[in-house]
Design a protein around this motif. Sequence first.
Motif, short mmCIF file in Angstrom:
data_model
loop_
_atom_site.label_atom_id
_atom_site.label_comp_id
_atom_site.label_asym_id
_atom_site.label_seq_id
_atom_site.Cartn_x
_atom_site.Cartn_y
_atom_site.Cartn_z
N THR A 1 0.85 -1.20 0.00
CA THR A 1 0.00 0.00 0.00
C THR A 1 0.88 1.24 0.00
OG1 THR A 1 -0.09 -0.07 2.42
CG2 THR A 1 -1.92 -1.08 1.23
N PRO A 2 0.42 2.28 -0.70
CA PRO A 2 -0.81 2.32 -1.49
C PRO A 2 -0.61 1.72 -2.89
CG PRO A 2 0.29 4.43 -1.57
CD PRO A 2 1.13 3.57 -0.67
N LYS A 3 -1.68 1.50 -3.58
CA LYS A 3 -1.60 0.97 -4.95
C LYS A 3 -1.24 2.07 -5.93
CE LYS A 3 -3.21 -3.19 -3.96
NZ LYS A 3 -3.07 -3.09 -2.49
N TYR A 4 -1.63 3.28 -5.63
CA TYR A 4 -1.33 4.42 -6.50
C TYR A 4 -0.87 5.59 -5.64
CZ TYR A 4 -4.06 1.84 -9.95
OH TYR A 4 -4.53 0.87 -10.80
N LEU A 5 0.15 6.30 -6.12
CA LEU A 5 0.58 7.54 -5.50
C LEU A 5 0.81 8.55 -6.60
CD1 LEU A 5 2.69 5.12 -4.23
CD2 LEU A 5 3.11 6.96 -2.66
N SER B 1 8.74 2.34 -17.49
CA SER B 1 7.69 2.45 -18.51
C SER B 1 7.86 1.44 -19.64
CB SER B 1 7.66 3.87 -19.09
OG SER B 1 8.93 4.19 -19.64
N LYS B 2 9.08 0.91 -19.81
CA LYS B 2 9.33 -0.10 -20.82
C LYS B 2 9.14 -1.52 -20.27
CE LYS B 2 12.51 2.64 -23.60
NZ LYS B 2 13.85 2.75 -24.21
N LYS B 3 8.67 -1.60 -19.06
CA LYS B 3 8.36 -2.87 -18.39
C LYS B 3 9.60 -3.60 -17.88
CE LYS B 3 3.90 -2.69 -19.22
NZ LYS B 3 2.91 -2.51 -18.14
N PHE B 4 10.77 -2.95 -17.92
CA PHE B 4 11.96 -3.61 -17.39
C PHE B 4 11.84 -3.72 -15.89
CE2 PHE B 4 13.29 -3.58 -21.45
CZ PHE B 4 14.09 -2.56 -21.93
N LEU B 5 12.13 -4.92 -15.39
CA LEU B 5 12.11 -5.17 -13.95
C LEU B 5 13.52 -5.11 -13.41
CD1 LEU B 5 9.70 -8.18 -13.48
CD2 LEU B 5 9.61 -6.07 -12.17
N LYS B 6 13.72 -4.26 -12.44
CA LYS B 6 15.07 -4.10 -11.89
C LYS B 6 15.03 -4.28 -10.38
CE LYS B 6 18.83 -0.79 -11.45
NZ LYS B 6 19.32 0.57 -11.70
N PHE C 1 6.94 -14.39 -4.99
CA PHE C 1 5.53 -14.06 -4.87
C PHE C 1 5.46 -12.53 -4.85
CE2 PHE C 1 3.44 -18.11 -3.83
CZ PHE C 1 4.57 -18.90 -3.65
N PHE C 2 4.73 -11.97 -5.80
CA PHE C 2 4.69 -10.53 -5.95
C PHE C 2 3.45 -9.90 -5.33
CE2 PHE C 2 8.13 -9.36 -8.83
CZ PHE C 2 8.49 -10.58 -9.39
N GLY C 3 3.61 -8.68 -4.86
CA GLY C 3 2.47 -7.85 -4.53
C GLY C 3 1.87 -7.31 -5.81
N GLU C 4 0.81 -6.53 -5.67
CA GLU C 4 0.09 -6.02 -6.84
C GLU C 4 0.78 -4.82 -7.48
OE1 GLU C 4 -4.54 -6.90 -6.17
OE2 GLU C 4 -3.67 -5.54 -4.70
N GLY C 5 1.81 -4.32 -6.85
CA GLY C 5 2.51 -3.18 -7.41
C GLY C 5 1.93 -1.86 -6.93
N VAL D 1 6.38 1.66 -11.56
CA VAL D 1 5.62 0.75 -10.70
C VAL D 1 6.63 0.03 -9.81
CG1 VAL D 1 4.09 -1.23 -10.55
CG2 VAL D 1 3.80 0.42 -12.42
N TYR D 2 6.38 0.06 -8.52
CA TYR D 2 7.28 -0.57 -7.56
C TYR D 2 6.60 -1.85 -7.04
CZ TYR D 2 10.00 3.65 -7.84
OH TYR D 2 10.76 4.69 -8.32
N PHE D 3 7.32 -2.95 -7.18
CA PHE D 3 6.80 -4.24 -6.74
C PHE D 3 7.55 -4.72 -5.51
CE2 PHE D 3 3.76 -5.68 -9.82
CZ PHE D 3 4.09 -5.04 -11.00
N CYS D 4 6.77 -5.14 -4.55
CA CYS D 4 7.33 -5.87 -3.42
C CYS D 4 7.17 -7.36 -3.74
CB CYS D 4 6.55 -5.51 -2.16
SG CYS D 4 7.06 -6.40 -0.69
N ALA D 5 8.10 -8.17 -3.28
CA ALA D 5 8.01 -9.61 -3.51
C ALA D 5 8.65 -10.33 -2.33
CB ALA D 5 8.71 -10.01 -4.80
N SER D 6 8.30 -11.60 -2.20
CA SER D 6 8.93 -12.41 -1.15
C SER D 6 9.22 -13.79 -1.70
CB SER D 6 8.03 -12.50 0.08
OG SER D 6 6.91 -13.34 -0.17
N SER D 7 10.13 -14.47 -1.05
CA SER D 7 10.45 -15.85 -1.42
C SER D 7 11.02 -16.57 -0.21
CB SER D 7 11.44 -15.90 -2.59
OG SER D 7 12.71 -15.45 -2.19
N GLN D 8 11.01 -17.88 -0.29
CA GLN D 8 11.58 -18.70 0.78
C GLN D 8 12.66 -19.56 0.16
OE1 GLN D 8 10.92 -18.63 4.07
NE2 GLN D 8 12.49 -20.18 4.42
N TRP D 9 13.85 -19.45 0.67
CA TRP D 9 14.96 -20.21 0.11
C TRP D 9 15.21 -21.44 0.96
CZ3 TRP D 9 18.65 -18.07 -3.66
CH2 TRP D 9 18.13 -16.92 -4.29
N GLY D 10 15.82 -22.44 0.36
CA GLY D 10 16.16 -23.65 1.07
C GLY D 10 16.13 -24.84 0.14
#
Lengths: 115, 111
Positions: free
Chosen positions: A7-11, A39-44, A105-109, A88-97
């Motif tokens: 949150t928030p989804k938009y700022l 804007s070019k959809k590149f994920l960094k 697993f991504f948030g909605e951005g 667009v800023y994405f939060c994500a999580s993962s479990q390693w092991g």
Amino acid sequence: DTAVSQTPKYLVTQMGNDKSIKCEQNLGHDTMYWYKQDSKKFLKIMFSYNNKELIINETVPNRFSPKSPDKAHLNLHINSLELGDSAVYFCASSQWGATNTGELFFGEGSRLTVL
Amino acid sequence: AQTVTQSQPEMSVQEAETVTLSCTYDTSESDYYLFWYKQPPSRQMILVIRQEAYKQQNATENRFSVNFQKAAKSFSLKISDSQLGDAAMYFCAYRFNQFYFGTGTSLTVIP
């Protein structure tokens, strides 16, 4: 139940302002991330935290500061916003092991627009 | 350095037809994971399929399957019986310690 929520989804904000984006995951994962999609959809990748410790810190301006109060939360604070921060800023999580594929697993951005 | 290359910025497919999206990667590792993510206009990133490098068998998820060629470092995604809802941006990703994403392929499905 939403697995990764941000949150928030938009700022929409003016140049020079400070803003924060919050992220929470209820998956019990030990690693969280912030990604920027332009804007070019590149994920960094911007940052990654493992059990509250910073493990990845890509070349990101000092105006960006992540904070992880616990392993279920990773917030992103941005100071002195610039036009180029619009993305667009994405939060994500993962479990390693050994028994996990470690998929993200991504948030909605959160779409940030700087005017 | 690990890199992921998607050489097709845009692809289109007729509804009900089959389309293959290409992905190549560069690595010196032998044990890693590969993924395809879908990003529809809603912008949510959705995992489509995953492949463990140590498995020779190609992964399959319903209409989605991969052609994993480890020696060639190739990981293409095949979508069979394409549906309108398959229209999206597709990202190939490689994971060893951290994730590396390709630049994406925009898929259009023509009714």
